[in-house]
Design a protein around this motif. Structure first.
Motif, PDB file in Angstrom:
ATOM      1  N   TRP A 172       0.255  -7.664   1.164  1.00  0.00           N
ATOM      2  CA  TRP A 172       1.704  -7.841   1.045  1.00  0.00           C
ATOM      3  C   TRP A 172       2.166  -7.519  -0.377  1.00  0.00           C
ATOM      4  CZ3 TRP A 172       4.312 -11.368  -2.131  1.00  0.00           C
ATOM      5  CH2 TRP A 172       5.707 -11.385  -1.969  1.00  0.00           C
ATOM      6  N   LEU A 173       1.361  -7.982  -1.358  1.00  0.00           N
ATOM      7  CA  LEU A 173       1.702  -7.775  -2.768  1.00  0.00           C
ATOM      8  C   LEU A 173       1.699  -6.276  -3.094  1.00  0.00           C
ATOM      9  CD1 LEU A 173       2.253  -9.963  -4.921  1.00  0.00           C
ATOM     10  CD2 LEU A 173      -0.045  -9.606  -5.773  1.00  0.00           C
ATOM     11  N   THR A 174       0.631  -5.578  -2.654  1.00  0.00           N
ATOM     12  CA  THR A 174       0.513  -4.142  -2.923  1.00  0.00           C
ATOM     13  C   THR A 174       1.652  -3.376  -2.270  1.00  0.00           C
ATOM     14  OG1 THR A 174      -1.859  -4.570  -2.717  1.00  0.00           O
ATOM     15  CG2 THR A 174      -1.195  -2.279  -2.908  1.00  0.00           C
ATOM     16  N   GLN A 175       1.932  -3.727  -1.002  1.00  0.00           N
ATOM     17  CA  GLN A 175       2.979  -3.016  -0.269  1.00  0.00           C
ATOM     18  C   GLN A 175       4.359  -3.276  -0.897  1.00  0.00           C
ATOM     19  OE1 GLN A 175       2.965  -4.079   3.876  1.00  0.00           O
ATOM     20  NE2 GLN A 175       4.753  -2.796   4.295  1.00  0.00           N
ATOM     21  N   SER A 176       4.628  -4.525  -1.282  1.00  0.00           N
ATOM     22  CA  SER A 176       5.920  -4.845  -1.892  1.00  0.00           C
ATOM     23  C   SER A 176       6.083  -4.155  -3.236  1.00  0.00           C
ATOM     24  CB  SER A 176       6.065  -6.356  -2.069  1.00  0.00           C
ATOM     25  OG  SER A 176       5.861  -7.013  -0.871  1.00  0.00           O
ATOM     26  N   LEU A 177       4.976  -4.054  -3.997  1.00  0.00           N
ATOM     27  CA  LEU A 177       5.034  -3.355  -5.293  1.00  0.00           C
ATOM     28  C   LEU A 177       5.362  -1.891  -5.086  1.00  0.00           C
ATOM     29  CD1 LEU A 177       2.116  -4.849  -7.388  1.00  0.00           C
ATOM     30  CD2 LEU A 177       4.487  -4.577  -8.141  1.00  0.00           C
ATOM     31  N   LEU A 218       6.100  -8.182  -9.740  1.00  0.00           N
ATOM     32  CA  LEU A 218       6.904  -8.070  -8.523  1.00  0.00           C
ATOM     33  C   LEU A 218       7.969  -9.156  -8.531  1.00  0.00           C
ATOM     34  CD1 LEU A 218       7.344  -6.949  -5.569  1.00  0.00           C
ATOM     35  CD2 LEU A 218       5.881  -8.835  -4.838  1.00  0.00           C
ATOM     36  N   GLN A 238      11.449 -14.547  -0.757  1.00  0.00           N
ATOM     37  CA  GLN A 238      10.183 -14.351  -0.038  1.00  0.00           C
ATOM     38  C   GLN A 238       9.036 -14.843  -0.914  1.00  0.00           C
ATOM     39  OE1 GLN A 238       9.678 -13.348   3.028  1.00  0.00           O
ATOM     40  NE2 GLN A 238      11.786 -12.768   3.516  1.00  0.00           N
ATOM     41  N   GLU A 266       7.009  -0.618  -2.539  1.00  0.00           N
ATOM     42  CA  GLU A 266       8.419  -0.510  -2.129  1.00  0.00           C
ATOM     43  C   GLU A 266       9.343  -0.694  -3.319  1.00  0.00           C
ATOM     44  OE1 GLU A 266       8.959  -3.386   0.958  1.00  0.00           O
ATOM     45  OE2 GLU A 266       7.603  -2.309   2.303  1.00  0.00           O
ATOM     46  N   GLN A 267       8.956  -1.591  -4.248  1.00  0.00           N
ATOM     47  CA  GLN A 267       9.781  -1.862  -5.410  1.00  0.00           C
ATOM     48  C   GLN A 267       9.891  -0.638  -6.310  1.00  0.00           C
ATOM     49  OE1 GLN A 267       9.665  -5.766  -7.923  1.00  0.00           O
ATOM     50  NE2 GLN A 267       8.210  -4.368  -8.849  1.00  0.00           N
ATOM     51  N   SER A 302      10.700 -10.727  -5.941  1.00  0.00           N
ATOM     52  CA  SER A 302      11.227 -10.716  -4.576  1.00  0.00           C
ATOM     53  C   SER A 302      12.291 -11.799  -4.461  1.00  0.00           C
ATOM     54  CB  SER A 302      10.110 -10.947  -3.559  1.00  0.00           C
ATOM     55  OG  SER A 302       9.809 -12.318  -3.491  1.00  0.00           O
ATOM     56  N   HIS A 323       5.189 -15.641  -0.841  1.00  0.00           N
ATOM     57  CA  HIS A 323       3.915 -15.562  -0.117  1.00  0.00           C
ATOM     58  C   HIS A 323       2.847 -16.249  -0.955  1.00  0.00           C
ATOM     59  CE1 HIS A 323       4.590 -12.378   3.122  1.00  0.00           C
ATOM     60  NE2 HIS A 323       5.783 -12.620   2.600  1.00  0.00           N
TER      61      HIS A 323
END
Ligand SMILES: [Cu+2]
Length: 264
Positions: free
Chosen positions: A254-259, A168, A173, A261-262, A170, A175
């Motif tokens: 957060w990590l799963t959701q951002s991945l 990921l 950001q 979205e990416q 970002s 976290h």
């Protein structure tokens, strides 16, 4: 309306201060090593504070004691070898003791880190922080300067590399999970920047061509600012990152959701 803007500018620092809980002393200490640095700070403050007060009191005493009087020359004193030896020896002993103590603190804060639970690579550039997480395989994907695209791939991550599939990237950001040891690999793309989180009590230069390492173990959840502490160009003032310290579960979400979205 000019005066209104001027008034606003005057109160802007005050409102930032209010947002920070109107702290008059040090910022919050949110890692395991921050209180260690604070303790050293207080020791130095106590020693220099006591010496400052002692010197000023002695100065006033000598001004009065050795003033000009009928038949006595102003400033008349005679040397005293013993006093000179004492006031040379005491600061020397204090300085040697302090330097030994600082060495211990330094090796604790910046020495060999404990085995990390998480590794993060941060690449500073004019004027942003690129945060690279290695993903579930715990391996950073290959990066290559020729793949850099400022809009879509700021660190030049090679998406064809198998270890890069779950990585990921970002922007601004960061976290971090609570109570876990995080090893940070700090790099710079263009000029010298400086990674600074006051609540970590850590400031580390990011130098092109060098990977600097530091580690933290966050102890307090919350939102904090990442500042660039090196004047790095015209946009230096807006090189601000956002640090979120949260529970390991929230961090994973957060990590799963951002991945996800990416991947879109
Ligand atoms: Cu910078």
């Amino acid at each position: 309306m000019g005066w209104l803007a001027a008034l606003g500018a005057l109160f802007a620092p005050a409102s930032a201060w209010a947002q920070d809980g109107m702290r008059v002393w040090l910022p919050q200490a949110v890692t395991t090593t921050a209180p260690v640095i604070d303790r050293l700070f207080y020791v130095v403050l106590a020693i220099t504070g006591a010496v400052f007060i002692g010197v000023q009191l002695t100065l006033v005493y000598f001004l009065i004691r050795y003033r000009r009087r009928p038949g006595v020359r102003a400033g008349y004193t005679h040397g005293n070898n013993l006093v000179e030896v004492v006031w040379t020896a005491i600061p020397a002993i204090i300085l040697v003791w302090l330097s030994l103590r600082s060495q211990q603190v330094w090796s604790q804060v910046r020495g060999t880190p404990p085995p990390p639970d998480l590794e993060v690579a941060i690449t500073a550039q004019q004027f942003a922080w690129n945060i690279h997480y290695p993903g579930a395989d715990r391996r950073f994907g290959r990066t290559d300067a020729s793949l850099i695209d400022e809009a879509s791939n700021p660190i030049g991550l090679d998406r064809t590399d198998p270890t890069a599939q779950d990585d990921l990237v970002s922007v601004n950001q960061l976290h971090l999970p609570l109570n876990q040891t995080v090893l940070i690999h700090l790099k710079a793309k263009d000029v010298i920047h400086s990674f600074f989180v006051p609540q970590f009590r850590l400031k580390q230069d990011a130098v092109p061509g060098i990977t600097s390492r530091m580690w933290v173990q966050p102890t307090t959840a919350g939102n904090f600012d990442i500042a660039c502490a090196e004047l790095c160009g015209l946009g230096h003032y807006r090189m601000r990152g956002f640090l979120t310290i949260e529970s390991p579960e929230e961090f994973q979400n957060w990590l799963t959701q951002s991945l996800a979205e990416q991947a879109l």
